[in-house]
Structures are given as C-alpha cells and as structure tokens.
Design a protein around this motif. Sequence first.
Motif, PDB file in Angstrom:
ATOM      1  N   PHE A  87      86.624  32.713  80.582  1.00  0.00           N
ATOM      2  CA  PHE A  87      85.760  31.652  80.032  1.00  0.00           C
ATOM      3  C   PHE A  87      85.371  31.890  78.569  1.00  0.00           C
ATOM      4  O   PHE A  87      85.344  30.972  77.773  1.00  0.00           O
ATOM      5  CB  PHE A  87      84.478  31.444  80.861  1.00  0.00           C
ATOM      6  CG  PHE A  87      84.672  31.477  82.347  1.00  0.00           C
ATOM      7  CD1 PHE A  87      85.700  30.777  82.950  1.00  0.00           C
ATOM      8  CD2 PHE A  87      83.831  32.224  83.135  1.00  0.00           C
ATOM      9  CE1 PHE A  87      85.885  30.816  84.324  1.00  0.00           C
ATOM     10  CE2 PHE A  87      84.002  32.277  84.514  1.00  0.00           C
ATOM     11  CZ  PHE A  87      85.025  31.570  85.114  1.00  0.00           C
ATOM     12  N   ASN A  88      84.966  33.145  78.226  1.00  0.00           N
ATOM     13  CA  ASN A  88      84.592  33.496  76.846  1.00  0.00           C
ATOM     14  C   ASN A  88      83.460  32.630  76.304  1.00  0.00           C
ATOM     15  O   ASN A  88      83.467  32.251  75.138  1.00  0.00           O
ATOM     16  CB  ASN A  88      85.818  33.413  75.920  1.00  0.00           C
ATOM     17  CG  ASN A  88      86.760  34.582  76.114  1.00  0.00           C
ATOM     18  OD1 ASN A  88      86.601  35.355  77.050  1.00  0.00           O
ATOM     19  ND2 ASN A  88      87.737  34.706  75.245  1.00  0.00           N
ATOM     20  N   LEU A  89      82.468  32.337  77.141  1.00  0.00           N
ATOM     21  CA  LEU A  89      81.264  31.660  76.680  1.00  0.00           C
ATOM     22  C   LEU A  89      80.211  32.701  76.307  1.00  0.00           C
ATOM     23  O   LEU A  89      80.267  33.857  76.742  1.00  0.00           O
ATOM     24  CB  LEU A  89      80.707  30.748  77.780  1.00  0.00           C
ATOM     25  CG  LEU A  89      81.630  29.655  78.310  1.00  0.00           C
ATOM     26  CD1 LEU A  89      80.911  28.835  79.371  1.00  0.00           C
ATOM     27  CD2 LEU A  89      82.152  28.761  77.204  1.00  0.00           C
ATOM     28  N   VAL A  90      79.246  32.282  75.495  1.00  0.00           N
ATOM     29  CA  VAL A  90      78.113  33.157  75.155  1.00  0.00           C
ATOM     30  C   VAL A  90      77.013  32.852  76.162  1.00  0.00           C
ATOM     31  O   VAL A  90      76.361  31.807  76.090  1.00  0.00           O
ATOM     32  CB  VAL A  90      77.635  32.911  73.715  1.00  0.00           C
ATOM     33  CG1 VAL A  90      76.489  33.864  73.382  1.00  0.00           C
ATOM     34  CG2 VAL A  90      78.785  33.099  72.728  1.00  0.00           C
ATOM     35  N   ASP A  94      72.788  28.011  75.195  1.00  0.00           N
ATOM     36  CA  ASP A  94      72.886  26.847  76.072  1.00  0.00           C
ATOM     37  C   ASP A  94      74.300  26.265  76.022  1.00  0.00           C
ATOM     38  O   ASP A  94      75.102  26.567  75.142  1.00  0.00           O
ATOM     39  CB  ASP A  94      71.844  25.793  75.703  1.00  0.00           C
ATOM     40  CG  ASP A  94      72.031  25.246  74.293  1.00  0.00           C
ATOM     41  OD1 ASP A  94      73.022  24.538  74.063  1.00  0.00           O
ATOM     42  OD2 ASP A  94      71.186  25.532  73.425  1.00  0.00           O
ATOM     43  N   VAL A  95      74.581  25.422  77.008  1.00  0.00           N
ATOM     44  CA  VAL A  95      75.919  24.856  77.179  1.00  0.00           C
ATOM     45  C   VAL A  95      76.344  24.049  75.958  1.00  0.00           C
ATOM     46  O   VAL A  95      77.476  24.170  75.470  1.00  0.00           O
ATOM     47  CB  VAL A  95      75.948  24.001  78.457  1.00  0.00           C
ATOM     48  CG1 VAL A  95      77.193  23.113  78.510  1.00  0.00           C
ATOM     49  CG2 VAL A  95      75.876  24.895  79.692  1.00  0.00           C
ATOM     50  N   ALA A 138      73.713  20.341  79.699  1.00  0.00           N
ATOM     51  CA  ALA A 138      73.806  20.655  78.271  1.00  0.00           C
ATOM     52  C   ALA A 138      72.739  21.649  77.815  1.00  0.00           C
ATOM     53  O   ALA A 138      72.992  22.483  76.940  1.00  0.00           O
ATOM     54  CB  ALA A 138      73.710  19.375  77.440  1.00  0.00           C
ATOM     55  N   GLY A 139      71.539  21.594  78.381  1.00  0.00           N
ATOM     56  CA  GLY A 139      70.450  22.480  77.970  1.00  0.00           C
ATOM     57  C   GLY A 139      70.376  23.772  78.754  1.00  0.00           C
ATOM     58  O   GLY A 139      69.552  24.639  78.433  1.00  0.00           O
ATOM     59  N   ASN A 140      71.220  23.948  79.776  1.00  0.00           N
ATOM     60  CA  ASN A 140      71.205  25.169  80.576  1.00  0.00           C
ATOM     61  C   ASN A 140      71.882  26.332  79.845  1.00  0.00           C
ATOM     62  O   ASN A 140      72.810  26.131  79.072  1.00  0.00           O
ATOM     63  CB  ASN A 140      71.937  24.950  81.900  1.00  0.00           C
ATOM     64  CG  ASN A 140      71.201  24.015  82.836  1.00  0.00           C
ATOM     65  OD1 ASN A 140      70.698  22.993  82.405  1.00  0.00           O
ATOM     66  ND2 ASN A 140      71.168  24.351  84.116  1.00  0.00           N
ATOM     67  N   ARG A 141      71.414  27.544  80.125  1.00  0.00           N
ATOM     68  CA  ARG A 141      72.130  28.721  79.650  1.00  0.00           C
ATOM     69  C   ARG A 141      73.500  28.771  80.309  1.00  0.00           C
ATOM     70  O   ARG A 141      73.638  28.462  81.506  1.00  0.00           O
ATOM     71  CB  ARG A 141      71.353  29.994  79.973  1.00  0.00           C
ATOM     72  CG  ARG A 141      70.202  30.288  79.038  1.00  0.00           C
ATOM     73  CD  ARG A 141      69.423  31.506  79.495  1.00  0.00           C
ATOM     74  NE  ARG A 141      70.260  32.690  79.696  1.00  0.00           N
ATOM     75  CZ  ARG A 141      70.054  33.863  79.081  1.00  0.00           C
ATOM     76  NH1 ARG A 141      69.064  33.994  78.208  1.00  0.00           N
ATOM     77  NH2 ARG A 141      70.833  34.893  79.327  1.00  0.00           N
ATOM     78  N   ALA A 142      74.494  29.182  79.565  1.00  0.00           N
ATOM     79  CA  ALA A 142      75.854  29.213  80.100  1.00  0.00           C
ATOM     80  C   ALA A 142      75.990  30.179  81.271  1.00  0.00           C
ATOM     81  O   ALA A 142      76.767  29.928  82.202  1.00  0.00           O
ATOM     82  CB  ALA A 142      76.845  29.578  79.003  1.00  0.00           C
TER      83      ALA A 142
END
Length: 267
Positions: A87-90, A94-95, A138-142
């Motif tokens: 995935f490589n998200l931070v 947030d999303v 959209a506002g949630n932590r990834a």
Amino acid sequence: MLVVEDLTRRYGNRHAVDRISLRIERGSFVGVIGRSGAGKSTFLRMLNRLAEPSDGRILFEGTDVTALRGRALRRWRARCAMIFQQFNLVGRLDVLTNVLMGRLSRTPSHRALLKLWSPQERALALAALEGFDMGAFAGNRADQLSGGQQQRVAIARALVQEPDLILADEPVASLDPRNTKLVMDALADANKRLGITVLCNLHSLDLARAYCDRLIGLADGRVVFDGRAFDLTEDVAQRLYGLEAGEVMDRQTPSDRPLATAAALVA
C-alpha cells in the motif's frame, strides 16, 4: 504504445529478467503471471525505472524511457504510477492527504510541505476517492482502514497523478476474496472508464483470466506465454508454475467481465 526491447536485468551471473520484448497497446489491461521469482516485480520496477535495466530499451510513444534522467525521469514516474502490495500509505496522515501525495510531481515543494493544496487539487482527490466509494473516509487516518480500503486509497492516489500507465505489483496478494474483488474492480474501472493502460502482476490465474485482456507469462525471467485468457490452459499453467499450477488455479474470485479469446504460446 509502450515498447520493450530486449529488456534485461542481471544480478551477478543471474538473470532476473532475460531479454523481454513486448508491445503494449494503449488502453490495455495486461496481466503478468508466473511463480514467485519469475521476474514479474523486477520487470514492472524497470518500467518505472525503480530498477535499472542492465540491457535493452523501454520506449513510450517514441520517448526512450531508459535514457531519462533528473526532472525528465521524475515526470515519467508521474505518468507511470506504481501500486504496491504493501500500500505504501502514511498511516498517521488522513486519507485525503495520502491521495493528494499523488500530486507532488505537479505541486511546488513548499506548498506540498505546508499542505497548501489548492481547492482544485482537493476536489480532484475527493472525486478519486468517491469513485471507489471511499469519500466518506477522507478524514480518517490511513492506518484505521482495512487492507482492501488502503489499497483503494493507493489506487486513488495513483489516479490523481493523471498517469498514462498504472503498474500494479501484486496489489491483492495480502487481501481476502471480497477485498480482492473490490481492488481488481477498481483497477478495471480505471482501465475502462479512464482509458488508462494497466499492467498488473498476479499470482492467481483465475483473477488474471477474469480481468485481463492479455496475459504475459514469465518463467525464469523469460516470456513463455503471451496471449488471451481462454488459451491459458492447464498445460500452459504447468509450464509456468510447475507443481504449483493446481494451487494458483483456485477459481475463488469470480467476475462479470467477459473473457477474451484466441492466444499464442511463445516457443
């Protein structure tokens, strides 16, 4: 059109990719299949220049990608988006911000560092999320999302790069069957609705048959199959996977997409 000519990657005396030559038409959905260690990931990483070819050339619409350096290489990587298994998200961001990271190549560094995204950029990112039913997050932590949700966010991030190609390296390897279908449907939507060329490494032959217009089979870094889904027989699977052929032909993930016909086995 993407053209690969005698593309090779050597590690010492071992060939991870051995003289691959292909032509990929714009708008194709191509599955790259083969057992672990066949050279699939190395091949995709060379297309994005995350791994450097030892020999051969990559051409895209007449541009020699293998010769690009500096800013020109960064522009190519923006046009050739990568999606990874991890995935490589931070996770702490947030999303929406994770998706906006896909605009880094088109945004001045000082604005990106200060998160001074324009209303147009925010609208583009939110639209990409909405396209995969992720707008509400959209506002949630990834790191609060499931694996399938995180992978859809990664695809949305790739789309806001406005790429010509998406390279997906085993994007569903760690997902359950339901999320596998959601992620593959998202890639298929990007391909069909937006006309983006997709090259996707897959382990499951049934997924490859269900979603891909064309299949490229690698064994020991070489192309041993290049054709359409219906011609990928169990005999060909044995050639690609050996004793693992029965395992990868699991038939667990159905799709409503029509399957293509006709193929050629590369000698």
